[in-house]
Design an enzyme around this catalytic site. Sequence first.
Site, mmCIF file in Angstrom:
data_model
loop_
_atom_site.group_PDB
_atom_site.id
_atom_site.type_symbol
_atom_site.label_atom_id
_atom_site.label_comp_id
_atom_site.label_asym_id
_atom_site.label_seq_id
_atom_site.Cartn_x
_atom_site.Cartn_y
_atom_site.Cartn_z
ATOM 1 N N LYS A 267 30.334 35.507 46.234
ATOM 2 C CA LYS A 267 31.127 35.866 44.994
ATOM 3 C C LYS A 267 30.592 35.348 43.769
ATOM 4 O O LYS A 267 30.544 34.002 43.613
ATOM 5 C CB LYS A 267 32.392 35.395 45.358
ATOM 6 C CG LYS A 267 33.549 35.530 44.195
ATOM 7 C CD LYS A 267 35.012 35.044 44.545
ATOM 8 C CE LYS A 267 35.800 35.077 43.194
ATOM 9 N NZ LYS A 267 37.315 34.431 43.628
ATOM 10 N N ASP A 272 37.361 33.726 36.079
ATOM 11 C CA ASP A 272 38.614 34.176 36.733
ATOM 12 C C ASP A 272 39.903 33.887 35.843
ATOM 13 O O ASP A 272 40.329 32.789 36.225
ATOM 14 C CB ASP A 272 38.502 33.884 38.197
ATOM 15 C CG ASP A 272 39.735 34.590 38.839
ATOM 16 O OD1 ASP A 272 40.367 35.487 38.485
ATOM 17 O OD2 ASP A 272 40.266 34.122 40.226
ATOM 18 N N LYS A 279 46.639 34.063 35.363
ATOM 19 C CA LYS A 279 46.815 32.393 35.981
ATOM 20 C C LYS A 279 47.317 31.540 34.979
ATOM 21 O O LYS A 279 47.578 31.851 33.753
ATOM 22 C CB LYS A 279 45.315 31.823 36.219
ATOM 23 C CG LYS A 279 44.658 32.462 37.478
ATOM 24 C CD LYS A 279 43.319 31.664 37.614
ATOM 25 C CE LYS A 279 42.461 32.363 38.922
ATOM 26 N NZ LYS A 279 43.390 32.039 40.275
ATOM 27 N N ASP A 290 34.013 30.049 39.384
ATOM 28 C CA ASP A 290 34.315 30.836 40.398
ATOM 29 C C ASP A 290 32.991 31.967 40.828
ATOM 30 O O ASP A 290 33.058 32.753 41.488
ATOM 31 C CB ASP A 290 35.419 31.921 40.053
ATOM 32 C CG ASP A 290 36.367 32.341 40.817
ATOM 33 O OD1 ASP A 290 36.289 31.714 42.115
ATOM 34 O OD2 ASP A 290 37.036 33.497 40.852
ATOM 35 N N ASP A 349 44.886 39.161 40.603
ATOM 36 C CA ASP A 349 44.061 37.736 40.826
ATOM 37 C C ASP A 349 43.335 37.526 42.363
ATOM 38 O O ASP A 349 42.517 36.572 42.397
ATOM 39 C CB ASP A 349 44.920 36.558 40.575
ATOM 40 C CG ASP A 349 44.409 35.279 40.457
ATOM 41 O OD1 ASP A 349 43.283 35.064 40.205
ATOM 42 O OD2 ASP A 349 44.935 34.119 40.387
ATOM 43 N N GLU A 351 40.927 39.203 43.420
ATOM 44 C CA GLU A 351 39.871 39.878 42.702
ATOM 45 C C GLU A 351 38.212 39.643 43.651
ATOM 46 O O GLU A 351 37.598 40.493 43.795
ATOM 47 C CB GLU A 351 39.424 39.814 41.312
ATOM 48 C CG GLU A 351 38.590 38.573 40.916
ATOM 49 C CD GLU A 351 39.039 37.272 41.410
ATOM 50 O OE1 GLU A 351 40.332 36.869 41.609
ATOM 51 O OE2 GLU A 351 38.328 36.282 41.510
ATOM 52 N N ARG A 353 37.919 39.336 46.741
ATOM 53 C CA ARG A 353 37.826 40.069 48.038
ATOM 54 C C ARG A 353 37.321 41.497 47.435
ATOM 55 O O ARG A 353 36.776 42.188 48.402
ATOM 56 C CB ARG A 353 39.171 39.969 48.925
ATOM 57 C CG ARG A 353 40.362 40.548 48.212
ATOM 58 C CD ARG A 353 41.563 39.935 48.681
ATOM 59 N NE ARG A 353 41.695 38.567 48.415
ATOM 60 C CZ ARG A 353 42.828 37.871 48.940
ATOM 61 N NH1 ARG A 353 43.696 38.538 49.913
ATOM 62 N NH2 ARG A 353 42.849 36.463 48.695
HETATM 63 N N1 BES Z 1 39.069 32.228 42.487
HETATM 64 C C1 BES Z 1 40.403 32.144 42.945
HETATM 65 C C2 BES Z 1 40.470 30.988 43.998
HETATM 66 C C3 BES Z 1 40.440 29.778 43.794
HETATM 67 C C4 BES Z 1 41.550 28.894 43.511
HETATM 68 C C5 BES Z 1 39.050 29.157 43.318
HETATM 69 C C6 BES Z 1 41.526 27.557 43.129
HETATM 70 C C7 BES Z 1 39.146 27.773 43.160
HETATM 71 C C8 BES Z 1 40.325 26.987 43.240
HETATM 72 C C9 BES Z 1 40.833 33.633 43.550
HETATM 73 O O1 BES Z 1 40.237 34.555 42.933
HETATM 74 C C10 BES Z 1 42.194 33.650 43.590
HETATM 75 O O2 BES Z 1 42.951 33.718 42.436
HETATM 76 N N2 BES Z 1 42.921 33.583 44.594
HETATM 77 C C11 BES Z 1 44.329 33.874 44.612
HETATM 78 C C12 BES Z 1 44.602 35.044 45.709
HETATM 79 C C13 BES Z 1 46.155 35.229 45.960
HETATM 80 C C14 BES Z 1 46.368 35.817 44.559
HETATM 81 C C15 BES Z 1 46.256 36.200 47.023
HETATM 82 C C16 BES Z 1 44.896 32.540 45.204
HETATM 83 O O3 BES Z 1 44.200 31.806 46.012
HETATM 84 O O4 BES Z 1 45.922 32.140 44.787
HETATM 85 ZN ZN ZN Z 2 38.450 34.234 41.820
HETATM 86 MN MN MN Z 3 41.515 35.287 41.389
#
Ligand code: BES
Ligand code: ZN
Ligand code: MN
Length: 535
Positions: A267, A272, A279, A290, A349, A351, A353
């Site tokens: 990834k 992000d 966020k 990210d 968010d 994104e 996946r």
């Molecule tokens: N890049 C984030 C995940 C992340 C969170 C990485 C904290 C490092 C530290 C990812 O894209 C994300 O935002 N995931 C969401 C998914 C949710 C919306 C299902 C998450 O984990 O909150």
């Molecule tokens: Zn992300």
């Molecule tokens: Mn995200």
Amino acid sequence: MTKTEILVSDPMKKKTSALVLPLFEEEGALSGALLTADRALGGEISRMVKDKEIRGVSGETTLLPTYGKLPARNLLLVGLGKREKLSPESLRKASGTAASVLRKRNLSDCVSCLSLACPDTAAAVEAVVEGTLLGLYDFDGYKTLKKESPSYALATLAVAVGAKDRAAGEAGLLRGEVISKNTALARDLGNHPANVATPTMIARTAAEEARRRKISYLSYDRDKLERMGLNALVGVAKGSDEPARLIVLEYRPARPVNKAPLLLVGKTLTFDSGGISLKPSDKMELMKGDMSGGAAVLGTILSVADLGLPVHVVAVMPATENMPSGRANKPGDVVRAYNGKTIEIINTDAEGRLILADALSFGIRTYHPELVVDVATLTGAVVVALGGQAMGILGNNEPLIDRVRAIGDRVGERGWPLPLFEEYFEQIKSDVADIRNTGSKGGAGTITGAAFLHHFVDETPWVHLDIAGTAWVDSGEPYKPKGNVGIGVRLLTHLIEDLSRNPLAKAPDSSAPKKRVARKPAATPGRRRSPRSTG
Ligand code: BES
Ligand code: ZN
Ligand code: MN
């Protein structure tokens, strides 16, 4: 740049600024190099140990001048904890700690005897080199004012090994140097701000690094990706003004041991923001990291080439930002992914996946790999589950999961498995499309993320590493200065090395003789479509 070398002659006779010596906890009598040093200093070290001034606990360091009693000007005693708990990882940490002491004291060369304490010379030397070089890593290119003391570099690190261990020592030294260099590159990409480390910049870096090695480079721009049908990736990219890219690197040695390549997918989300599902602003700056999964697969394929491993490897890096705008994905939007499946975007968010879905199915359909490993800062949930101590490991192939886990333990990049029971797949069923990009209920965010990815790998043996908790540290650790860790380069490089000796299918039989069977490379690319890149 620190020069590293193996020392097979007696370290006690070596002129150096500092001789780095191991001290174990709760050991009555001194032994080895430490005993020799103690005698030269008239029993001063054993007195300090006896009086409990020094105890050998891990993290402890003691710098002693030798006043001309030894060719070395100083001794640096480094606590290693209890001898029975010694591991390459404790050597890596101790070497990182030692390196910061040397830096603070402006000592510009040293001889490390830490590796002498461990019977596995190659692993020990690799650990000492990595601990030292990664411990000295510094990202200060954006500081305008000079530091008080001029930027210091350890000029030479000599690692002592027994005379009969020279070959193992040299092998460990090379691995340590290569992995440290490419881990530093991965760290740099993660530490650069997102206005610098854009998809374009990462593509350029990948192209330049590939050109210096036997690695071929391809990249696809947005229009091409749209025409090819990577709509899940393009959808995420639509919200951003930074041009997105799909970067593909291929290392194909003359006589690979594998018939089909190993596929790595990382990834590479350069920033992000969350997109329309924005966020919160607190800590949002960390989302420049990210792209750490992409940096890990880049650092890995570069290491595999630098080490000349006889393995055909392909690395795929979907690179884009995730931003809110008038053209961005909206909750409720439906996109058709490269493999034809439709995805309802519930949360913009989630994104990672989406871009991985297309990168995985594109990589698998194009290269027909033997197996695929994806690496991603995918979920906040894995931070809740495992914190900074382990990455989440999921997948569809138990032997491969076990292998990744065992190697992670060995090289100090640990992971822990989570299940992918059928029932979890219910959570990502959509009312309007084939699947939705976030779970409807039931928690288990890391698992539903992996379940989503499973839709894009089908039967190919696959492992997913969720590195969201391990990709960066906010307080420094011995060989992990504050900031990006460059996680995954060491694990994946060792995994590939291991697979080059023991292909996946034959793995469980450890009693079989470990003879390298050189298989013929694939004569024709088979059903493989010949990809044509843009840019
Ligand atoms: N890049 C984030 C995940 C992340 C969170 C990485 C904290 C490092 C530290 C990812 O894209 C994300 O935002 N995931 C969401 C998914 C949710 C919306 C299902 C998450 O984990 O909150
Ligand atoms: Zn992300
Ligand atoms: Mn995200």
